[in-house]
Design an enzyme around this catalytic site. Structure first.
Site, PDB file in Angstrom:
ATOM      1  N   ASP A   1       1.040  -1.269   0.089  1.00 31.31           N
ATOM      2  CA  ASP A   1       0.032   0.366   0.196  1.00 31.31           C
ATOM      3  C   ASP A   1       0.747   1.181  -0.023  1.00 31.31           C
ATOM      4  O   ASP A   1       0.654   2.286  -0.206  1.00 31.31           O
ATOM      5  CB  ASP A   1      -0.601  -0.122   1.114  1.00 31.31           C
ATOM      6  CG  ASP A   1      -1.610  -1.537   1.161  1.00 31.31           C
ATOM      7  OD1 ASP A   1      -2.423  -1.923   0.809  1.00 31.31           O
ATOM      8  OD2 ASP A   1      -0.943  -2.106   1.880  1.00 31.31           O
TER       9      ASP A   1
ATOM     10  N   HIS B   1      -5.085  -3.320   6.244  1.00 31.22           N
ATOM     11  CA  HIS B   1      -4.456  -3.722   4.806  1.00 31.22           C
ATOM     12  C   HIS B   1      -6.102  -3.808   4.080  1.00 31.22           C
ATOM     13  O   HIS B   1      -6.534  -5.191   3.694  1.00 31.22           O
ATOM     14  CB  HIS B   1      -3.486  -4.608   5.050  1.00 31.22           C
ATOM     15  CG  HIS B   1      -3.581  -4.645   3.195  1.00 31.22           C
ATOM     16  ND1 HIS B   1      -2.845  -4.209   2.442  1.00 31.22           N
ATOM     17  CD2 HIS B   1      -3.667  -5.966   2.787  1.00 31.22           C
ATOM     18  CE1 HIS B   1      -2.822  -4.800   1.370  1.00 31.22           C
ATOM     19  NE2 HIS B   1      -3.473  -5.748   1.077  1.00 31.22           N
TER      20      HIS B   1
HETATM   21  N1  NAI Z   1      -0.695  -8.314   2.580  1.00 30.06           N
HETATM   22  C1  NAI Z   1      -0.520  -7.680   1.197  1.00 30.06           C
HETATM   23  O1  NAI Z   1      -0.231  -6.492   0.773  1.00 30.06           O
HETATM   24  C2  NAI Z   1      -1.117  -9.019   0.585  1.00 30.06           C
HETATM   25  C3  NAI Z   1      -0.847 -10.078   0.365  1.00 30.06           C
HETATM   26  N2  NAI Z   1      -1.132 -10.794  -0.460  1.00 30.06           N
HETATM   27  C4  NAI Z   1      -2.099 -12.266   0.073  1.00 30.06           C
HETATM   28  O2  NAI Z   1      -1.047 -13.528  -0.164  1.00 30.06           O
HETATM   29  C5  NAI Z   1      -1.606 -14.562   0.165  1.00 30.06           C
HETATM   30  C6  NAI Z   1      -0.630 -15.833  -0.404  1.00 30.06           C
HETATM   31  O3  NAI Z   1      -0.804 -15.113  -2.349  1.00 30.06           O
HETATM   32  P1  NAI Z   1      -1.014 -16.359  -3.161  1.00 30.06           P
HETATM   33  O4  NAI Z   1       0.772 -16.250  -2.935  1.00 30.06           O
HETATM   34  O5  NAI Z   1      -1.613 -14.816  -4.782  1.00 30.06           O
HETATM   35  O6  NAI Z   1      -1.544 -17.471  -3.105  1.00 30.06           O
HETATM   36  P2  NAI Z   1      -1.789 -18.420  -4.216  1.00 30.06           P
HETATM   37  O7  NAI Z   1      -2.703 -19.560  -3.410  1.00 30.06           O
HETATM   38  O8  NAI Z   1      -0.365 -18.752  -5.839  1.00 30.06           O
HETATM   39  O9  NAI Z   1      -0.852 -19.224  -2.802  1.00 30.06           O
HETATM   40  C7  NAI Z   1      -1.175 -19.738  -1.835  1.00 30.06           C
HETATM   41  C8  NAI Z   1      -0.374 -20.909  -1.128  1.00 30.06           C
HETATM   42  O10 NAI Z   1       0.066 -21.073   0.105  1.00 30.06           O
HETATM   43  C9  NAI Z   1      -0.274 -22.443   0.030  1.00 30.06           C
HETATM   44  N3  NAI Z   1      -1.447 -22.483   1.655  1.00 30.06           N
HETATM   45  C10 NAI Z   1      -2.175 -22.926   1.950  1.00 30.06           C
HETATM   46  N4  NAI Z   1      -2.571 -23.125   2.844  1.00 30.06           N
HETATM   47  C11 NAI Z   1      -1.085 -23.458   3.353  1.00 30.06           C
HETATM   48  C12 NAI Z   1      -0.889 -23.609   5.126  1.00 30.06           C
HETATM   49  N5  NAI Z   1      -1.793 -24.281   6.119  1.00 30.06           N
HETATM   50  N6  NAI Z   1       0.316 -23.717   5.439  1.00 30.06           N
HETATM   51  C13 NAI Z   1       0.817 -23.615   4.481  1.00 30.06           C
HETATM   52  N7  NAI Z   1       1.343 -23.133   2.911  1.00 30.06           N
HETATM   53  C14 NAI Z   1      -0.326 -23.138   3.041  1.00 30.06           C
HETATM   54  C15 NAI Z   1      -1.309 -22.978  -0.577  1.00 30.06           C
HETATM   55  O11 NAI Z   1      -0.967 -24.664  -1.307  1.00 30.06           O
HETATM   56  C16 NAI Z   1       0.122 -21.874  -2.069  1.00 30.06           C
HETATM   57  O12 NAI Z   1       0.231 -22.614  -2.124  1.00 30.06           O
HETATM   58  C17 NAI Z   1      -3.549 -14.690  -0.117  1.00 30.06           C
HETATM   59  O13 NAI Z   1      -3.662 -15.281   1.304  1.00 30.06           O
HETATM   60  C18 NAI Z   1      -3.382 -13.421  -0.518  1.00 30.06           C
HETATM   61  O14 NAI Z   1      -4.577 -12.463  -0.525  1.00 30.06           O
HETATM   62  C19 NAI Z   1      -1.617 -11.413  -2.091  1.00 30.06           C
HETATM   63  C20 NAI Z   1      -1.213  -9.618  -2.222  1.00 30.06           C
HETATM   64  C21 NAI Z   1      -0.802  -9.225  -1.238  1.00 30.06           C
HETATM   65  O1  OAA Z   2      -6.089  -7.574  -3.027  1.00 33.76           O
HETATM   66  C1  OAA Z   2      -5.874  -8.794  -3.007  1.00 33.76           C
HETATM   67  O2  OAA Z   2      -6.431  -9.488  -2.473  1.00 33.76           O
HETATM   68  C2  OAA Z   2      -4.505  -9.008  -2.490  1.00 33.76           C
HETATM   69  C3  OAA Z   2      -4.060  -8.014  -1.717  1.00 33.76           C
HETATM   70  O3  OAA Z   2      -4.123  -7.565  -0.518  1.00 33.76           O
HETATM   71  C4  OAA Z   2      -2.988  -6.753  -3.001  1.00 33.76           C
HETATM   72  O4  OAA Z   2      -3.081  -6.821  -3.908  1.00 33.76           O
HETATM   73  O5  OAA Z   2      -3.255  -5.779  -1.607  1.00 33.76           O
END
Ligand code: NAI
Ligand code: OAA
Length: 326
Positions: free
Chosen positions: A159, A187
């Site tokens: 952000d 967030h």
């Molecule tokens: N804070 C922020 O600014 C942001 C947060 N996110 C969040 O990050 C997270 C991950 O996003 P992506 O990598 O795109 O998702 P993705 O679905 O590509 O990968 C998530 C991974 O986590 C694994 N996983 C699920 N449960 C698990 C557990 N209990 N222990 C270990 N691994 C586990 C899945 O098998 C998968 O490999 C989402 O919750 C997304 O919303 C995404 C972008 C920005």
């Molecule tokens: O928007 C979402 O769900 C993934 C995320 O947290 C971001 O891009 O800031």
């Protein structure tokens, strides 16, 4: 050469993991003189894919990569860990708010908090990325009572970087000209990107932009950027999220420069009237591996309203997961 440090990444087989691990192994996060051992945790069905990622890490022959562990066991994944990036969680799809993920993801963080408590270094620094990040960080922290509360943080740096980039574009300046950016709160769509203290090439940002653009264009654009990425890409932001995670941990571990602020979701000590104990994003500076909330900023009535609204959402999220908060 320094001794290697252990870095746990959860969700390591996912899309953020794929954009993150290679940069950690190259030294982008902890410095080009710091060897790392990567401890990669994912769920059992993802183990084949995770093994493939390890093969690619091996194939990079990174000089700083001193080992890679792949596991589906949290006790192994967090063993003696010095840093943990908790990415593993379900991402949202179109039309969802991040708090809609609370039920699906919250349980993951209570399990992992306990595993951190029992296995990790007592000095571990934890960054929660998985959404809803602030409340998941709170769950993790409360389940790891033997680790200092200050060691659990939530990612607001994406952000913060979005806020800098949008302002630089609007004012026709470089992102490096933007100083003292602040994003307060959660967030989520209630976050408050606050330009009251921000300067662009030394000029107050609010002297450079119209109030109407600030309130009705800038703030919503930054706050809803995640949803805009999902709409455009059909998947949530990954490379920019990984980049922000690198920036967050690097600032925390290696320090911020020239007093410039970074936005971090941290344990509230009651600063700025925000309820103690929430994981709320404040302007921070970092030194010697510790963050400090920037104190003494004046808060206008407009800012106060926004800061309270995002605080209210965090208290609501917290109350929704009370059963997971020891
Ligand atoms: N804070 C922020 O600014 C942001 C947060 N996110 C969040 O990050 C997270 C991950 O996003 P992506 O990598 O795109 O998702 P993705 O679905 O590509 O990968 C998530 C991974 O986590 C694994 N996983 C699920 N449960 C698990 C557990 N209990 N222990 C270990 N691994 C586990 C899945 O098998 C998968 O490999 C989402 O919750 C997304 O919303 C995404 C972008 C920005
Ligand atoms: O928007 C979402 O769900 C993934 C995320 O947290 C971001 O891009 O800031």
């Amino acid at each position: 050469m320094k001794q290697p440090v252990r870095v746990t990444v959860t969700g390591a087989a996912g899309q953020i993991g794929y954009a993150l691990l290679f940069r950690i192994a190259s030294g982008a996060m902890l410095g080009e003189d710091q060897p790392v051992i990567l401890q990669l945790l994912d769920i059992t069905p993802a183990m084949d894919a995770l093994e493939g990622v390890k093969m690619e890490l091996d194939d990079c022959a990174f000089p700083l990569l001193a080992g890679v562990v792949c596991t589906d066991d949290p006790d192994v994944g967090f063993k003696d860990s010095d840093y943990a990036l908790l990415v593993g969680a379900r991402p949202r799809g179109p039309g969802m708010e991040r708090k809609d993920l609370l039920e699906a993801n919250a349980a993951i963080f209570s399990v992992q908090g306990k595993a951190i408590d029992q296995n990790a270094s007592k000095d571990i620094k934890v960054l929660v990325v998985g959404n809803p990040a602030n409340t998941n960080a709170l769950i993790t922290q409360r389940n790891a009572p033997s680790i200092p509360k200050e060691n659990f943080t939530a990612m607001m740096r994406l952000d913060h970087n979005r806020a800098k980039s949008q302002l630089a574009t609007k004012t026709g300046k470089a992102v490096t000209d933007v100083k003292n950016m602040i994003v307060w709160g959660n967030h989520s769509a209630t976050q408050y990107p606050d330009l009251s203290n921000t300067t662009v090439a030394g000029t107050p940002a609010l002297d450079l932009v119209e109030q109407d653009w600030y309130e009705n264009d800038y703030i919503p654009t930054v706050a809803q950027r995640g949803a805009a990425i999902i709409k455009a890409r059909g998947a949530s932001s990954a490379a920019s999220a990984a980049n922000a995670a690198i920036d967050h941990v690097r600032s925390w571990a290696l320090g911020t420069t020239d007093g410039d602020y970074v936005s971090m979701g941290v344990y509230s000590d009651g600063s700025y009237g925000i309820e103690e104990g929430l994981i709320y994003s404040f302007p921070c500076t970092c030194e010697n591996g510790e963050w400090t909330i920037v104190q003494g900023l004046s808060v206008s009535e407009f800012s106060q309203g926004r800061m309270k609204a995002t605080e209210a959402e965090l208290t609501e999220e917290r109350d929704g997961v009370a059963h997971l908060l020891p």
